[in-house]
Scaffold this motif. Structure first.
Motif, PDB file in Angstrom:
ATOM      1  N   GLU A  73      53.170  55.737  34.060  1.00 37.11           N
ATOM      2  CA  GLU A  73      53.090  54.322  33.716  1.00 37.11           C
ATOM      3  C   GLU A  73      51.721  53.777  34.124  1.00 37.11           C
ATOM      4  O   GLU A  73      51.305  53.915  35.261  1.00 37.11           O
ATOM      5  N   VAL A  74      51.050  53.183  33.176  1.00 36.08           N
ATOM      6  CA  VAL A  74      49.749  52.579  33.454  1.00 36.08           C
ATOM      7  C   VAL A  74      49.939  51.305  34.264  1.00 36.08           C
ATOM      8  O   VAL A  74      50.736  50.440  33.908  1.00 36.08           O
ATOM      9  N   GLN A  75      49.204  51.233  35.353  1.00 31.51           N
ATOM     10  CA  GLN A  75      49.234  50.024  36.177  1.00 31.51           C
ATOM     11  C   GLN A  75      47.810  49.601  36.518  1.00 31.51           C
ATOM     12  O   GLN A  75      46.955  50.437  36.798  1.00 31.51           O
ATOM     13  N   LEU A  76      47.584  48.309  36.481  1.00 32.86           N
ATOM     14  CA  LEU A  76      46.295  47.730  36.813  1.00 32.86           C
ATOM     15  C   LEU A  76      46.533  46.589  37.790  1.00 32.86           C
ATOM     16  O   LEU A  76      47.338  45.703  37.518  1.00 32.86           O
ATOM     17  N   GLN A  77      45.810  46.627  38.898  1.00 28.57           N
ATOM     18  CA  GLN A  77      45.985  45.623  39.938  1.00 28.57           C
ATOM     19  C   GLN A  77      44.644  44.995  40.247  1.00 28.57           C
ATOM     20  O   GLN A  77      43.786  45.611  40.874  1.00 28.57           O
ATOM     21  N   ALA A  78      44.475  43.760  39.801  1.00 29.70           N
ATOM     22  CA  ALA A  78      43.224  43.046  40.050  1.00 29.70           C
ATOM     23  C   ALA A  78      43.319  42.243  41.339  1.00 29.70           C
ATOM     24  O   ALA A  78      44.387  41.721  41.681  1.00 29.70           O
ATOM     25  N   SER A  79      42.199  42.143  42.024  1.00 32.02           N
ATOM     26  CA  SER A  79      42.153  41.371  43.268  1.00 32.02           C
ATOM     27  C   SER A  79      40.732  40.911  43.520  1.00 32.02           C
ATOM     28  O   SER A  79      39.797  41.338  42.825  1.00 32.02           O
ATOM     29  N   GLY A  80      40.566  40.067  44.520  1.00 32.52           N
ATOM     30  CA  GLY A  80      39.235  39.641  44.926  1.00 32.52           C
ATOM     31  C   GLY A  80      38.838  38.241  44.525  1.00 32.52           C
ATOM     32  O   GLY A  80      37.747  37.775  44.875  1.00 32.52           O
ATOM     33  N   GLY A  81      39.687  37.562  43.795  1.00 33.61           N
ATOM     34  CA  GLY A  81      39.364  36.204  43.391  1.00 33.61           C
ATOM     35  C   GLY A  81      39.389  35.253  44.570  1.00 33.61           C
ATOM     36  O   GLY A  81      39.819  35.599  45.674  1.00 33.61           O
ATOM     37  N   GLY A  82      38.911  34.041  44.339  1.00 33.22           N
ATOM     38  CA  GLY A  82      38.906  33.041  45.396  1.00 33.22           C
ATOM     39  C   GLY A  82      38.096  31.834  44.999  1.00 33.22           C
ATOM     40  O   GLY A  82      37.720  31.669  43.833  1.00 33.22           O
ATOM     41  N   LEU A  83      37.841  31.013  45.995  1.00 31.52           N
ATOM     42  CA  LEU A  83      37.062  29.794  45.810  1.00 31.52           C
ATOM     43  C   LEU A  83      35.669  30.011  46.377  1.00 31.52           C
ATOM     44  O   LEU A  83      35.515  30.465  47.524  1.00 31.52           O
ATOM     45  N   VAL A  84      34.660  29.675  45.591  1.00 34.12           N
ATOM     46  CA  VAL A  84      33.283  29.872  46.034  1.00 34.12           C
ATOM     47  C   VAL A  84      32.438  28.726  45.500  1.00 34.12           C
ATOM     48  O   VAL A  84      32.754  28.147  44.451  1.00 34.12           O
ATOM     49  N   GLN A  85      31.385  28.400  46.208  1.00 30.91           N
ATOM     50  CA  GLN A  85      30.481  27.358  45.732  1.00 30.91           C
ATOM     51  C   GLN A  85      29.549  27.903  44.670  1.00 30.91           C
ATOM     52  O   GLN A  85      29.265  29.114  44.627  1.00 30.91           O
ATOM     53  N   ALA A  86      29.065  27.023  43.842  1.00 31.43           N
ATOM     54  CA  ALA A  86      28.096  27.421  42.825  1.00 31.43           C
ATOM     55  C   ALA A  86      26.908  28.112  43.487  1.00 31.43           C
ATOM     56  O   ALA A  86      26.429  27.682  44.538  1.00 31.43           O
TER      57      ALA A  86
END
Length: 126
Positions: A1-14
């Motif tokens: 079964e193909v699985q993809l797990q994205a992570s690392g997002g968040g809040l950052v200033q310009a």
């Protein structure tokens, strides 16, 4: 079964940076083309970057060229998206997706991609 797990997002200033990760399993990493897409609230999904199994090249949307870098670690079955000089317009949910085989045209056509991970949210404040 193909699985993809994205992570690392968040809040950052310009002007800041984030690195997204997409851990993959269930398929032979080198045989698939892997891409990042994003979707901002109220907007259509758009392709951001692609590592194409056809020619091993990396392709970027014009809006992120020179600021984003996509890379792949075969040993870890993980792709990364290093995002620098972030702008408020980069705010979106970011998704990784895979296509079984090379992509020869319309690189960011959603229909090429059979498997999608869940999104990771990136918010860039001004």
């Amino acid at each position: 079964e193909v699985q993809l797990q994205a992570s690392g997002g968040g809040l950052v200033q310009a002007g800041g940076s984030l690195r997204l990760s997409c851990a993959a399993s269930g398929f032979t990493f080198d045989d698939y083309s892997i891409a990042w897409f994003r979707q901002a609230p109220g907007k259509a999904r758009e392709g951001v970057s692609l590592i194409n199994s056809y020619d091993s090249n990396t392709y970027y949307a014009e809006s992120v060229k020179g600021r984003f870098t996509m890379s792949k670690d075969n040993a870890k079955n993980t792709v990364y998206l290093q995002m620098n000089s972030l702008k408020p317009e980069d705010t979106a949910d970011y998704y990784c997706a895979v296509s079984p085989g090379g992509i020869f045209s319309d690189y960011f056509l959603s229909g090429w991609y059979d498997y999608w991970g869940q999104g990771t949210q990136v918010t860039v404040s001004s």
